[in-house]
Structures are given as C-alpha cells and as structure tokens.
Design a protein around this motif. Structure first.
Motif, mmCIF file in Angstrom:
data_model
loop_
_atom_site.group_PDB
_atom_site.id
_atom_site.type_symbol
_atom_site.label_atom_id
_atom_site.label_comp_id
_atom_site.label_asym_id
_atom_site.label_seq_id
_atom_site.Cartn_x
_atom_site.Cartn_y
_atom_site.Cartn_z
ATOM 1 N N UNK A 254 0.816 -1.212 0.000
ATOM 2 C CA UNK A 254 0.000 0.000 0.000
ATOM 3 C C UNK A 254 0.853 1.267 0.000
ATOM 4 N N UNK A 255 2.120 1.160 0.382
ATOM 5 C CA UNK A 255 2.957 2.343 0.564
ATOM 6 C C UNK A 255 3.108 3.144 -0.725
ATOM 7 N N UNK A 256 3.313 2.459 -1.828
ATOM 8 C CA UNK A 256 3.504 3.156 -3.103
ATOM 9 C C UNK A 256 2.294 4.012 -3.462
ATOM 10 N N UNK A 257 1.086 3.468 -3.246
ATOM 11 C CA UNK A 257 -0.118 4.231 -3.561
ATOM 12 C C UNK A 257 -0.292 5.384 -2.580
ATOM 13 N N UNK A 258 0.034 5.160 -1.316
ATOM 14 C CA UNK A 258 -0.079 6.222 -0.317
ATOM 15 C C UNK A 258 0.853 7.377 -0.670
ATOM 16 N N UNK A 259 2.058 7.055 -1.109
ATOM 17 C CA UNK A 259 3.015 8.099 -1.490
ATOM 18 C C UNK A 259 2.532 8.846 -2.730
ATOM 19 N N UNK A 260 2.019 8.102 -3.708
ATOM 20 C CA UNK A 260 1.603 8.716 -4.970
ATOM 21 C C UNK A 260 0.387 9.616 -4.799
ATOM 22 N N UNK A 261 -0.492 9.271 -3.855
ATOM 23 C CA UNK A 261 -1.755 9.998 -3.716
ATOM 24 C C UNK A 261 -1.942 10.494 -2.277
ATOM 25 N N UNK A 262 -0.873 10.966 -1.670
ATOM 26 C CA UNK A 262 -0.921 11.279 -0.241
ATOM 27 C C UNK A 262 -1.939 12.355 0.091
ATOM 28 N N UNK A 263 -2.213 13.269 -0.852
ATOM 29 C CA UNK A 263 -3.197 14.321 -0.555
ATOM 30 C C UNK A 263 -4.582 13.729 -0.333
ATOM 31 N N UNK A 264 -4.930 12.693 -1.078
ATOM 32 C CA UNK A 264 -6.225 12.037 -0.860
ATOM 33 C C UNK A 264 -6.232 11.274 0.463
ATOM 34 N N UNK A 265 -5.140 10.593 0.765
ATOM 35 C CA UNK A 265 -5.071 9.879 2.043
ATOM 36 C C UNK A 265 -5.140 10.849 3.222
ATOM 37 N N UNK A 266 -4.614 12.056 3.031
ATOM 38 C CA UNK A 266 -4.614 13.048 4.111
ATOM 39 C C UNK A 266 -6.029 13.399 4.555
ATOM 40 N N UNK A 267 -7.005 13.250 3.676
ATOM 41 C CA UNK A 267 -8.403 13.531 4.009
ATOM 42 C C UNK A 267 -8.878 12.646 5.163
ATOM 43 N N UNK A 268 -8.295 11.463 5.290
ATOM 44 C CA UNK A 268 -8.730 10.495 6.296
ATOM 45 C C UNK A 268 -8.400 10.971 7.714
ATOM 46 N N UNK A 269 -7.319 11.737 7.864
ATOM 47 C CA UNK A 269 -6.893 12.208 9.191
ATOM 48 C C UNK A 269 -7.776 13.380 9.612
ATOM 49 N N UNK A 270 -8.522 13.186 10.689
ATOM 50 C CA UNK A 270 -9.402 14.260 11.163
ATOM 51 C C UNK A 270 -8.781 15.089 12.270
ATOM 52 N N UNK A 271 -7.881 14.483 13.070
ATOM 53 C CA UNK A 271 -7.295 15.196 14.208
ATOM 54 C C UNK A 271 -5.832 14.773 14.384
ATOM 55 N N UNK A 272 -4.983 15.742 14.700
ATOM 56 C CA UNK A 272 -3.629 15.451 15.171
ATOM 57 C C UNK A 272 -3.497 16.002 16.581
#
Length: 335
Positions: A291-309
């Motif tokens: 999954x890492x390659x896809x996460x790196x390639x499309x990290x802006x979309x994955x970033x949507x998943x994080x609601x709180x830091x």
C-alpha cells in the motif's frame, strides 16, 4: 524516553523507560507520528493484552525518522523517513502485546530489512499521513480478499478510515464504480473527496433501490437484486450484512473487514442459491508495504482520512477523542 502503557483496566500511563540499545542488525527510529486504532480502546478497557496484561505498550501505526543504524544494516540511512511493519517484530507485534509500542519517543526496529520490517518513504510525505500506512494495509488486504476485477461495481459500507482506505484501494486496482454507504453525511463527503463515484446516506435512503439505480438490476433467481459485484463491510454491523445479502446478485462477493462484536445470522439458502461468496479479512499478510507506493503517490487524498492530530504530550486526550463515538475519524498522535 516516554512510553504510553496500559497499566490496568481503563488506565493508561506515560511511563519512563530506557532508550533502546541498537544492535548491529537494528535501526532506531525517532517517532514522529502514530495513529490511534479502535483496538487501542479495547486494550485499554481490558487492562492490556496477555502476557503483558497490566503493562502493555500501545501504538501500532508508526511513522518516524531514523536516528541510528546498526553496522550490519544495508539500504537505510540516518535521517531516512520510514514506516514500520509492526507484525514483523521478533519481540511480538508492536503495540499489540509485543515488548514495544510505537506511542513512545523511540522505536527499535530489530532485524531491520528494507521492504520487510520497514520501508523508506519520501521526505515530503507528512508524518501524520505516513502513519496511515498500517491501517491502509488493513484496508488493502480486505479489498484483495474480494479479488476485484477491472470494471467491477462495488459498494463499501462504512466511511471510517478503513472504508475510505478501501475506496482508494479499489480505485487503484481499476474497478469500474465505487459507491460508499454510511449514516454520517460528513463521512460521505470525505468518501467523495477520496474518489468514490457516488454515496448513499443509509440512514435516510433505500440502499437497495439506490444500488439498483446506480449499478442496474442484477441477475438472480428472484428479481429485485442489484448489479453490484462486490459488497465490502467496513462497518462491522449486522444491518450491513443483512442489506448486502438481500441485495446480492448471483455470483456476488461479500467481504467482511469491519469488526463484528456479536454473531450475525445468515440465510444460507440465499447464499447457496445465488452462489454468493463470503470472505473475511484480518490484518495484512502481504500488504503492509504494497500500500505504501499508492499512499506516497496519492498522499493528498489519504490526508483527508486524518481528522485530528494531537501532540504526544496530550496523548490521553487523543485516546479520549478516538474512543468517543462520532467525535473523530482518524486521530494521529504527533511527536
């Protein structure tokens, strides 16, 4: 260093611990981010995991920076940004009953092998996004278990982190159309942001009718089935299984990646007559770095998943937030 540790039922303490000693085959990682998983709340509730009940280090969604490299380690350098395979630790699964947890200042990666125990990621990827690597591997395995084909029509039930990760996984594998169903409108908005083709508010809409509208009418012994090829339960709810099996056409697949806390009765007459495949999913036997390659390639979309830091200094607030139904999607602790 500090380590977040379950010390009894309902109790987490941030304890002092010695900084790990790096052996010739090891790598020391300075933690930069670690996600909170629903299982963490369970471990806290029961007082930890045997054999470390009463002293269970937490955190199994790690991302960090390499600060020391053993003499025998190849392909990894000080300063590299990495994600870690928590299941590959020889001392037990990191944050899941093993000797270490990733909700700590440092994490020792023993027997460090690039692509096996850890993977290097580009430095422009935010650490809080990199920390999604582990739960996104859970989602990818759930998708792989369904054996999707290009052009398949899919519905994902549940737009939490794993459900959204499944949308990204299905799209990366070239399925034809992905629908997401959830009862929370804000989560449906996120599903569209990460690439879902359509959404269904399952609390207000007739799911079967909408699936037929979106995917056409399917082939089955009885009419009124949807033309959906794959149903993925990422919610872990009886209503999802009931809805999916009621809608499933002949030859459809129901994948279950959401955790069910109670048994669910199934009409096996329906399963047999329509030759429905039901497949479970647990963990990520091979997907942790797939999954890492896809996460790196499309990290802006994955970033949507994080609601709180939440900073590690406020880790108790992070647990409270993650453990409150409806309060957050994915909570990531930062260091």
């Amino acid at each position: 260093m500090k380590v977040a540790t379950v010390t009894g039922p309902g109790t987490v303490q941030v304890l002092d611990a010695p900084e790990p000693v790096v052996g010739p085959g090891d790598v020391l990682v300075r933690m930069r981010a670690c996600g909170i998983c629903g299982s963490d709340s369970f471990y806290i509730a029961i007082g930890g995991i045997p054999p470390r009940q009463g002293s269970t280090p937490l955190g199994h969604e790690p991302a960090g920076e390499v600060v020391e490299v053993g003499a025998d380690v190849d392909g990894i350098d000080v300063g590299d940004h990495v994600v870690v395979n928590p299941m590959a630790a020889p001392g037990g699964i990191i944050g899941n009953g093993g000797a270490q947890g990733a909700l700590a200042d440092y994490l020792l990666v023993e027997n460090a092998v690039r692509g096996v125990t850890l993977q290097v990621i580009p430095k422009h990827i935010p650490f809080e996004v990199a920390a999604l690597n582990e739960p996104m591997a859970v989602a990818r395995h759930g998708v792989n278990q369904c054996a999707p084909k290009p052009g398949d029509k899919v519905v994902v039930f549940g737009a939490g982190p794993v459900g959204l990760g499944a949308v990204l996984a299905f799209k990366s594998l070239g399925v034809g159309h992905v629908v997401v169903a959830d009862i929370v409108p804000a989560r449906l908005d996120k599903a569209l942001q990460v690439g879902a083709d359509a959404v269904i508010d399952s609390g207000a809409e007739d799911v079967l009718a909408r699936l037929i509208e979106l995917h056409g009418e399917g082939q089955a012994l009885a009419p009124g089935k949807a033309g959906t090829d794959i149903f993925l339960d990422a919610a872990g709810a009886k209503a999802v299984v009931d809805t999916a099996l009621a809608a499933a056409q002949k030859g459809a697949t129901l994948g279950v990646v959401g955790v069910h806390k109670e048994p669910v009765p199934v009409d096996f007459g329906n399963v047999m007559s329509n030759e429905i495949t039901i497949v479970g999913s647990m963990g990520y036997p091979d997907e942790i770095f797939e999954v890492t390659e896809d996460l790196v390639a499309h990290w802006q979309k994955y970033a949507v998943i994080v609601s709180h830091t939440v900073p590690f200094s406020e880790v108790h607030s992070a647990f409270d937030l993650a453990g409150t139904p409806g309060a957050a999607d994915k909570v990531v602790v930062t260091f």
